[in-house]
Write a protein that holds these residues in place. Structure first.
Motif, PDB file in Angstrom:
ATOM      1  N   THR A   1       0.647  -1.252   0.019  1.00 14.57           N
ATOM      2  CA  THR A   1       0.157  -0.036   0.224  1.00 14.57           C
ATOM      3  C   THR A   1       1.099   1.148   0.017  1.00 14.57           C
ATOM      4  N   LEU A   2       1.780   1.229   0.769  1.00 14.13           N
ATOM      5  CA  LEU A   2       2.627   2.431   0.907  1.00 14.13           C
ATOM      6  C   LEU A   2       3.658   2.509  -0.301  1.00 14.13           C
ATOM      7  N   VAL A   3       3.970   1.741  -0.947  1.00 16.77           N
ATOM      8  CA  VAL A   3       4.474   1.648  -2.415  1.00 16.77           C
ATOM      9  C   VAL A   3       3.939   2.143  -3.193  1.00 16.77           C
ATOM     10  N   ARG A   4       2.620   1.769  -3.410  1.00 18.30           N
ATOM     11  CA  ARG A   4       1.616   2.164  -4.392  1.00 18.30           C
ATOM     12  C   ARG A   4       1.563   3.941  -4.253  1.00 18.30           C
ATOM     13  N   LEU A   5       1.070   4.257  -3.012  1.00 22.30           N
ATOM     14  CA  LEU A   5       0.946   5.577  -2.500  1.00 22.30           C
ATOM     15  C   LEU A   5       1.898   6.602  -2.837  1.00 22.30           C
ATOM     16  N   ARG A   6       3.360   5.912  -2.510  1.00 20.64           N
ATOM     17  CA  ARG A   6       4.499   6.733  -2.939  1.00 20.64           C
ATOM     18  C   ARG A   6       4.725   6.873  -4.268  1.00 20.64           C
TER      19      ARG A   6
ATOM     20  N   ALA B   1      -2.240  13.309  -3.466  1.00 23.92           N
ATOM     21  CA  ALA B   1      -1.420  11.959  -3.465  1.00 23.92           C
ATOM     22  C   ALA B   1      -0.524  12.110  -1.907  1.00 23.92           C
ATOM     23  N   ALA B   2       0.220  13.136  -1.847  1.00 23.87           N
ATOM     24  CA  ALA B   2       0.870  13.338  -0.765  1.00 23.87           C
ATOM     25  C   ALA B   2       0.152  13.198   0.608  1.00 23.87           C
ATOM     26  N   ALA B   3      -1.088  13.676   0.518  1.00 23.64           N
ATOM     27  CA  ALA B   3      -1.910  13.634   1.661  1.00 23.64           C
ATOM     28  C   ALA B   3      -2.311  12.179   1.820  1.00 23.64           C
ATOM     29  N   ARG B   4      -2.805  11.612   0.911  1.00 31.18           N
ATOM     30  CA  ARG B   4      -3.032  10.147   1.006  1.00 31.18           C
ATOM     31  C   ARG B   4      -2.009   9.337   1.692  1.00 31.18           C
ATOM     32  N   PHE B   5      -0.626   9.319   1.050  1.00 28.32           N
ATOM     33  CA  PHE B   5       0.347   8.860   1.439  1.00 28.32           C
ATOM     34  C   PHE B   5       0.719   9.004   2.784  1.00 28.32           C
ATOM     35  N   ASN B   6       0.877  10.472   3.325  1.00 31.91           N
ATOM     36  CA  ASN B   6       1.203  10.616   4.704  1.00 31.91           C
ATOM     37  C   ASN B   6      -0.028  10.153   5.591  1.00 31.91           C
ATOM     38  N   SER B   7      -1.288  10.005   5.494  1.00 33.88           N
ATOM     39  CA  SER B   7      -2.375   9.493   6.166  1.00 33.88           C
ATOM     40  C   SER B   7      -2.192   8.011   6.253  1.00 33.88           C
ATOM     41  N   ALA B   8      -1.816   7.345   5.099  1.00 32.50           N
ATOM     42  CA  ALA B   8      -1.609   5.978   5.187  1.00 32.50           C
ATOM     43  C   ALA B   8      -0.179   5.680   5.977  1.00 32.50           C
ATOM     44  N   ARG B   9       0.698   6.357   5.793  1.00 34.29           N
ATOM     45  CA  ARG B   9       1.910   6.165   6.514  1.00 34.29           C
ATOM     46  C   ARG B   9       1.713   6.477   7.941  1.00 34.29           C
ATOM     47  N   GLU B  10       1.165   7.103   8.410  1.00 36.81           N
ATOM     48  CA  GLU B  10       0.657   7.543   9.890  1.00 36.81           C
ATOM     49  C   GLU B  10      -0.270   6.994  10.498  1.00 36.81           C
ATOM     50  N   SER B  11      -1.025   6.006   9.754  1.00 38.01           N
ATOM     51  CA  SER B  11      -2.292   5.321  10.533  1.00 38.01           C
ATOM     52  C   SER B  11      -1.619   4.144  10.934  1.00 38.01           C
ATOM     53  N   PHE B  12      -2.458   3.684  12.119  1.00 33.86           N
ATOM     54  CA  PHE B  12      -2.233   2.357  12.741  1.00 33.86           C
ATOM     55  C   PHE B  12      -2.648   1.123  11.931  1.00 33.86           C
ATOM     56  N   PRO B  13      -1.873   0.090  11.675  1.00 32.04           N
ATOM     57  CA  PRO B  13      -0.749  -0.238  12.128  1.00 32.04           C
ATOM     58  C   PRO B  13       0.626   0.128  11.510  1.00 32.04           C
ATOM     59  N   ALA B  14       0.490   0.718  10.148  1.00 30.17           N
ATOM     60  CA  ALA B  14       1.553   1.147   9.328  1.00 30.17           C
ATOM     61  C   ALA B  14       2.507   2.270  10.151  1.00 30.17           C
ATOM     62  N   VAL B  15       2.153   2.867  10.999  1.00 31.11           N
ATOM     63  CA  VAL B  15       3.045   3.859  11.695  1.00 31.11           C
ATOM     64  C   VAL B  15       4.074   3.269  12.357  1.00 31.11           C
ATOM     65  N   LEU B  16       3.774   1.838  12.781  1.00 27.06           N
ATOM     66  CA  LEU B  16       4.713   0.926  13.423  1.00 27.06           C
ATOM     67  C   LEU B  16       5.859   0.358  12.659  1.00 27.06           C
ATOM     68  N   PHE B  17       5.649   0.519  11.400  1.00 27.84           N
ATOM     69  CA  PHE B  17       6.518  -0.312  10.391  1.00 27.84           C
ATOM     70  C   PHE B  17       6.941   0.836   9.337  1.00 27.84           C
TER      71      PHE B  17
END
Length: 190
Positions: A30-35, A144-160
């Protein structure tokens, strides 16, 4: 009984490990796709800037025929275009180019024959279209940056996310030449 209990705990640990790995793979993908969406947004802005840079020599040539003695303005536009083409989109060179273009387009007001020229009007229209597309590309990048940052900072992604190498995406900010025009009412002249 002891064998069944051992088998149960081994199976439970194995299931938890598989679920953890699948979760990690899902987060990573997911993070790769959003990046990639963010990178595409940056590339779209670069493409619009290149289109703007490619249009400028044609605009300058159209003006030269009508306002040849305005050499200082024309040279400033070409110098700013060349600096912007070499520089980063977020550098001050884009601001200098925007100011130089505004000065060039203002010549259309001073020279009625130039303003009436179909070639000048066409180039001016193309430039306005490129500016609109550039604004849309900037909005798309910010989304796109907002979606990426939201996904990156949401739980459990924020842990990894940090461990997997995903840093925060930057938003595209208006440069100084654009800030003054965004909050003003457009001027329409006939």
């Amino acid at each position: 009984m002891v064998d069944i209990l051992g088998w149960f705990w081994t199976s439970a640990i194995l299931v938890i490990a598989v679920v953890f790995v699948l979760l990690l793979i899902g987060i990573y993908n997911t993070l790769v796709r959003l990046r990639q969406n963010v990178r595409q947004g940056v590339a779209d802005i670069d493409a619009q800037l290149r289109q703007r840079h490619d249009l400028i020599p044609n605009l300058v040539e159209a003006v030269k025929g009508y306002a040849g003695h305005e050499a200082g303005t024309l040279e400033a536009v070409i110098a700013a275009r060349n600096a912007a083409a070499r520089g980063e989109p977020s550098s001050g060179s884009e601001q200098q180019l925007r100011v130089a273009l505004d000065n060039l387009l203002a010549l259309g007001e001073a020279y009625p024959d130039l303003k009436a020229s179909a070639n000048f009007q066409s180039l001016q229209s193309e430039l306005a279209d490129v500016e609109d597309k550039l604004a849309a590309a900037r909005r798309a990048l910010n989304a796109a940056a907002a979606r990426f940052n939201s996904a990156r900072e949401s739980f459990p992604a924020v842990l990894f996310a940090g461990l997997l190498g995903f840093g925060e995406a930057d938003f595209h900010r208006l440069d100084d030449s654009e800030k003054g025009s965004v909050d003003q009412v457009p001027r329409i002249a006939f």
